[in-house]
Design a protein around this motif. Structure first.
Motif, PDB file in Angstrom:
ATOM      1  N   UNK B  30      31.537  31.423  11.064  1.00 11.95           N
ATOM      2  CA  UNK B  30      31.935  30.065  11.114  1.00 11.95           C
ATOM      3  C   UNK B  30      31.084  29.327  10.304  1.00 11.95           C
ATOM      4  N   UNK B  31      29.599  29.463  10.541  1.00 10.25           N
ATOM      5  CA  UNK B  31      28.949  28.581   9.698  1.00 10.25           C
ATOM      6  C   UNK B  31      29.045  29.152   8.360  1.00 10.25           C
ATOM      7  N   UNK B  32      29.052  30.427   7.952  1.00  8.93           N
ATOM      8  CA  UNK B  32      29.175  30.873   6.408  1.00  8.93           C
ATOM      9  C   UNK B  32      30.339  30.502   5.779  1.00  8.93           C
ATOM     10  N   UNK B  33      31.655  30.337   6.493  1.00 10.99           N
ATOM     11  CA  UNK B  33      32.913  29.817   6.104  1.00 10.99           C
ATOM     12  C   UNK B  33      32.684  28.410   5.620  1.00 10.99           C
ATOM     13  N   UNK B  34      32.286  27.712   6.664  1.00 13.68           N
ATOM     14  CA  UNK B  34      31.922  26.082   6.431  1.00 13.68           C
ATOM     15  C   UNK B  34      31.029  25.868   5.183  1.00 13.68           C
ATOM     16  N   UNK B  35      29.965  26.642   5.192  1.00 10.14           N
ATOM     17  CA  UNK B  35      29.148  26.414   4.044  1.00 10.14           C
ATOM     18  C   UNK B  35      29.854  26.646   2.804  1.00 10.14           C
ATOM     19  N   UNK B  36      30.622  27.950   2.695  1.00  4.55           N
ATOM     20  CA  UNK B  36      31.013  28.139   1.367  1.00  4.55           C
ATOM     21  C   UNK B  36      32.265  27.349   0.975  1.00  4.55           C
ATOM     22  N   UNK B  37      32.886  27.062   2.095  1.00  2.00           N
ATOM     23  CA  UNK B  37      34.037  26.134   1.681  1.00  2.00           C
ATOM     24  C   UNK B  37      33.579  24.956   1.328  1.00  2.00           C
ATOM     25  N   UNK B  38      32.582  24.206   1.752  1.00  2.00           N
ATOM     26  CA  UNK B  38      32.086  22.976   1.593  1.00  2.00           C
ATOM     27  C   UNK B  38      31.383  23.019   0.123  1.00  2.00           C
ATOM     28  N   UNK B  39      30.800  24.169  -0.137  1.00  2.00           N
ATOM     29  CA  UNK B  39      30.268  24.268  -1.460  1.00  2.00           C
ATOM     30  C   UNK B  39      31.385  24.143  -2.520  1.00  2.00           C
ATOM     31  N   UNK B  40      32.368  24.764  -2.256  1.00  2.00           N
ATOM     32  CA  UNK B  40      33.518  24.670  -3.229  1.00  2.00           C
ATOM     33  C   UNK B  40      34.351  23.370  -3.186  1.00  2.00           C
ATOM     34  N   UNK B  41      34.347  22.801  -2.152  1.00  2.00           N
ATOM     35  CA  UNK B  41      35.050  21.465  -1.971  1.00  2.00           C
ATOM     36  C   UNK B  41      33.952  20.241  -2.758  1.00  2.00           C
ATOM     37  N   UNK B  42      32.832  20.618  -2.824  1.00  2.00           N
ATOM     38  CA  UNK B  42      31.876  19.771  -3.943  1.00  2.00           C
ATOM     39  C   UNK B  42      32.131  19.874  -5.086  1.00  2.00           C
ATOM     40  N   UNK B  43      32.381  20.876  -5.685  1.00  2.00           N
ATOM     41  CA  UNK B  43      32.908  21.161  -6.982  1.00  2.00           C
ATOM     42  C   UNK B  43      34.454  20.881  -7.227  1.00  2.00           C
ATOM     43  N   UNK B  44      35.101  20.971  -6.237  1.00  2.00           N
ATOM     44  CA  UNK B  44      36.429  20.499  -6.584  1.00  2.00           C
ATOM     45  C   UNK B  44      36.369  19.033  -6.604  1.00  2.00           C
ATOM     46  N   UNK B  45      35.768  18.393  -5.721  1.00  2.00           N
ATOM     47  CA  UNK B  45      35.517  16.916  -5.726  1.00  2.00           C
ATOM     48  C   UNK B  45      35.038  16.457  -7.301  1.00  2.00           C
ATOM     49  N   UNK B  46      33.741  17.077  -7.668  1.00  2.00           N
ATOM     50  CA  UNK B  46      33.430  16.536  -8.832  1.00  2.00           C
ATOM     51  C   UNK B  46      34.333  16.792  -9.879  1.00  2.00           C
ATOM     52  N   UNK B  47      35.108  17.880  -9.983  1.00  2.00           N
ATOM     53  CA  UNK B  47      36.077  17.884 -10.903  1.00  2.00           C
ATOM     54  C   UNK B  47      36.988  16.778 -11.048  1.00  2.00           C
ATOM     55  N   UNK B  48      37.467  16.551  -9.707  1.00  2.00           N
ATOM     56  CA  UNK B  48      38.624  15.605  -9.340  1.00  2.00           C
ATOM     57  C   UNK B  48      38.124  14.099  -9.959  1.00  2.00           C
ATOM     58  N   UNK B  49      36.869  13.789  -9.789  1.00  2.00           N
ATOM     59  CA  UNK B  49      36.179  12.654 -10.097  1.00  2.00           C
ATOM     60  C   UNK B  49      35.858  12.715 -11.606  1.00  2.00           C
ATOM     61  N   UNK B  50      35.620  13.700 -12.079  1.00  2.00           N
ATOM     62  CA  UNK B  50      35.471  13.661 -13.794  1.00  2.00           C
ATOM     63  C   UNK B  50      36.809  13.380 -14.212  1.00  2.00           C
ATOM     64  N   UNK B  51      37.848  14.259 -13.866  1.00  2.00           N
ATOM     65  CA  UNK B  51      39.155  14.025 -14.373  1.00  2.00           C
ATOM     66  C   UNK B  51      39.609  12.659 -14.284  1.00  2.00           C
ATOM     67  N   UNK B  52      39.286  11.936 -13.176  1.00  2.00           N
ATOM     68  CA  UNK B  52      39.831  10.625 -12.895  1.00  2.00           C
ATOM     69  C   UNK B  52      39.146   9.799 -13.912  1.00  2.00           C
ATOM     70  N   UNK B  53      37.885   9.987 -14.123  1.00  2.00           N
ATOM     71  CA  UNK B  53      36.999   8.910 -15.245  1.00  2.00           C
ATOM     72  C   UNK B  53      37.625   9.565 -16.534  1.00  2.00           C
ATOM     73  N   UNK B  54      37.898  10.585 -16.949  1.00  2.00           N
ATOM     74  CA  UNK B  54      38.587  10.700 -18.275  1.00  2.00           C
ATOM     75  C   UNK B  54      39.899  10.239 -18.537  1.00  2.00           C
ATOM     76  N   UNK B  55      40.726  10.412 -17.235  1.00  2.00           N
ATOM     77  CA  UNK B  55      42.148   9.701 -17.435  1.00  2.00           C
ATOM     78  C   UNK B  55      41.912   8.068 -17.543  1.00  2.00           C
ATOM     79  N   UNK B  56      40.910   7.796 -16.748  1.00  2.00           N
ATOM     80  CA  UNK B  56      40.826   6.332 -17.055  1.00  2.00           C
ATOM     81  C   UNK B  56      40.613   5.794 -18.549  1.00  2.00           C
ATOM     82  N   UNK B  57      39.347   6.520 -18.859  1.00  2.00           N
ATOM     83  CA  UNK B  57      38.950   6.407 -20.212  1.00  2.00           C
ATOM     84  C   UNK B  57      39.906   6.345 -21.267  1.00  2.00           C
ATOM     85  N   UNK B  58      40.723   7.444 -21.357  1.00  2.00           N
ATOM     86  CA  UNK B  58      41.595   7.753 -22.371  1.00  2.00           C
ATOM     87  C   UNK B  58      42.875   6.485 -21.966  1.00  2.00           C
ATOM     88  N   UNK B  59      43.446   6.308 -20.990  1.00  2.00           N
ATOM     89  CA  UNK B  59      44.196   5.584 -20.709  1.00  2.00           C
ATOM     90  C   UNK B  59      44.032   4.189 -21.014  1.00  2.00           C
TER      91      UNK B  59
END
Lengths: 223, 299
Positions: B30-59
């Motif tokens: 359980x602890x390992x799954x939570x750690x691994x999934x949150x690690x991936x979620x941090x990068x998914x969040x970073x990707x999402x935020x960066x894409x948002x910034x890019x879309x805003x900038x271009x748009x």
């Protein structure tokens, strides 16, 4: 307290109990006898709603067992102390925690405060830290009895409580059960030990129920 | 209601915690799954935020600018440029308009043709940069006026290439958010499996507890609390590792483009801290669901 009305219980296609009617009045003392496999344990399980009847009605404290929700069954079991044949302990917990388990799960810390007196009563005061696998058969049975009475239940059910005990220890356990009955508790003991029944009848006006041919009958007074 | 239950559960019950024996493999799973999934979620969040910034900038930034390209014979170039600037000066919605100098045009072409481009000898179109105001201008009306006043002028409002880029950035942001949802769902599924395994392994304990009068809520709480706290601990570790990983990404750089701007910026660094409590909430709901369902099966 507990009433059976034309109760039947079937298992695996066969009927184990049939047309059972009985009533355990408050403060009564009953033995339940019969050959092995006759259905003594099954009848006890019906008494605390671990099993439900396949026909007829069972009333626990004026409530039909079939109408009880899971939570209501749990609350009902706090009023019924059970000494199981195999004791049913949690092996990772010490004796003291096992005995206080009913009080723990019901949040009654006041009952836990009586633990020392209770363990003195059953003669296990020095074994509070022992784990169940470290206890002898007699110690386990007495611990099971202590756990069954810690909530001061209205009814006490015991399934072959002296099955693994020598005669001296059996008499000691019987004395404890008789004491409880004199305190007003309703007692039902499933056993095939006729000597135990005779010994009890010298101390309390016990009635003997016999399971024979799937039915429960009142046994003769000569037991 | 569920938050109240969660708060009640986190307070704990010293007795309930003891009645269930410490389980082996489900704890670290359980602890390992939570750690691994949150690690991936941090990068998914970073990707999402960066894409948002890019879309805003271009748009946002590109939507406010446009270019007029004038292709005319050398003799007419200056006249058409003046005509276009005159038209723009009288066009509502145009904040600024200016013709790019030869040096600026050379700089634009330099990456492709080198520094020695003979600009005078080549029929290079003149570029006029337009910045619109908040109200914006009527591009179709402007095109018609340009056709009449300066036949060699063509308005390029960037929409042809800006729209697909903005759409791509928006899709990328959506993909990031969907990834976070999928990660959360996967974590919930893993926790349900682990909780089911723990409940099945403790069937005898549960039976004894039921026999002595324990209600389902009491038994479930012992399991739910354990899994929720394990998930919270694992997820916190995953979030910290993920943030460290994000901090090691290259910082935003114009030359590097999108890939160098993937890390969190400003208050965005606080967002990964939301993930551990969210993961704990997911674990709480998942284990509670699994526990009550399994309890009905077991007893």
């Amino acid at each position: 307290m507990i009433a059976f009305e034309n109760v039947a219980y079937s298992y695996g296609g066969g009927e184990l109990l049939s047309e059972v009617s009985l009533r355990l009045a408050p403060g009564s003392f009953h033995f339940l006898t019969g050959p092995s496999g006759a259905g003594k344990s099954t009848l006890l399980k019906l008494c605390y709603a671990e099993l439900l009847p396949t026909a007829g009605h069972i009333t626990l404290f004026d409530r039909d067992v079939r109408s009880l929700s899971r939570d209501e069954v749990a609350l009902m079991r706090r009023r019924i102390g059970v000494v199981h044949q195999d004791c049913q302990f949690l092996d990772h917990l010490p004796l003291s925690a096992n005995v206080t388990l009913p009080a723990m799960v019901s949040g009654r810390d006041s009952a836990i405060a009586d633990l020392d007196d209770l363990l003195n009563w059953v003669g296990l005061a020095k074994l509070t830290a022992s784990l169940p696998p470290q206890l002898s058969g007699g110690e386990r049975q007495r611990a099971a009895l202590a756990r069954a009475v810690i909530m001061s239940p209205d009814v006490l059910l015991a399934d072959e409580p002296t099955g693994n005990l020598d005669w001296e220890m059996s008499l000691r356990l019987l004395t404890l059960l008789v004491e409880l009955n004199k305190m007003g508790k309703t007692i039902l003991i499933a056993t095939h030990d006729m000597n135990l029944i005779r010994a009890a009848k010298q101390q309390v006006p016990a009635r003997v129920l016999r399971i024979a041919k799937r039915r429960v009958q009142l046994a003769g007074a000569d037991l | 209601m569920k938050l109240l239950l969660l708060a009640d559960m986190l307070r704990g019950d010293k007795h309930a915690d003891r009645v269930v024996p410490p389980s082996g493999h489900t704890a670290w799973l359980t602890s390992f799954t939570a750690a691994a999934m949150t690690f991936l979620a941090v990068f998914a969040l970073a990707l999402s935020l960066a894409s948002g910034r890019l879309a805003d900038r271009w748009g946002d930034a590109l939507a406010r600018s446009a270019t007029i390209r004038i292709s005319a014979p050398t003799g007419q170039m200056d006249a058409q440029t003046r005509a276009v600037l005159d038209v723009l000066a009288t066009t509502p919605g145009i904040a600024r308009a200016r013709a790019m100098t030869d040096a600026e045009q050379r700089a634009l072409l330099e990456p492709w043709f080198g520094p020695d481009l003979p600009l005078d000898a080549l029929p290079i179109p003149r570029l006029i940069e337009i910045t619109e105001d908040d109200a914006g201008y009527d591009s179709e009306g402007l095109r018609q006026r340009l056709t009449a006043e300066a036949p060699g002028a063509v308005l390029d409002d960037h929409s042809r290439w800006r729209k697909p880029l903005v759409m791509a950035a928006e899709r990328l942001r959506l993909l990031g958010l969907m990834s976070i949802l999928l990660i959360g769902a996967t974590m919930a599924a893993m926790i349900i499996l682990a909780a089911n395994a723990a409940l099945a392994a403790n069937a005898q304990v549960i039976r004894v507890l039921r026999l002595v009068g324990a209600r389902d809520a009491y038994i479930a709480r012992a399991f739910v609390r354990r899994f929720t706290l394990r998930t919270l601990a694992g997820s916190t570790l995953g979030a910290i590792l993920g943030m460290l990983g994000a901090a090691l990404l290259p910082s935003a750089d114009v030359a590097g483009g999108f890939l160098t701007g993937l890390s969190f910026q400003g208050a965005g660094w606080l967002l990964p801290l939301i993930l551990p409590p969210l993961a704990a909430l997911v674990a709480f709901a998942a284990t509670r669901f699994a526990a009550f369902r399994k309890l009905k099966e077991l007893t």
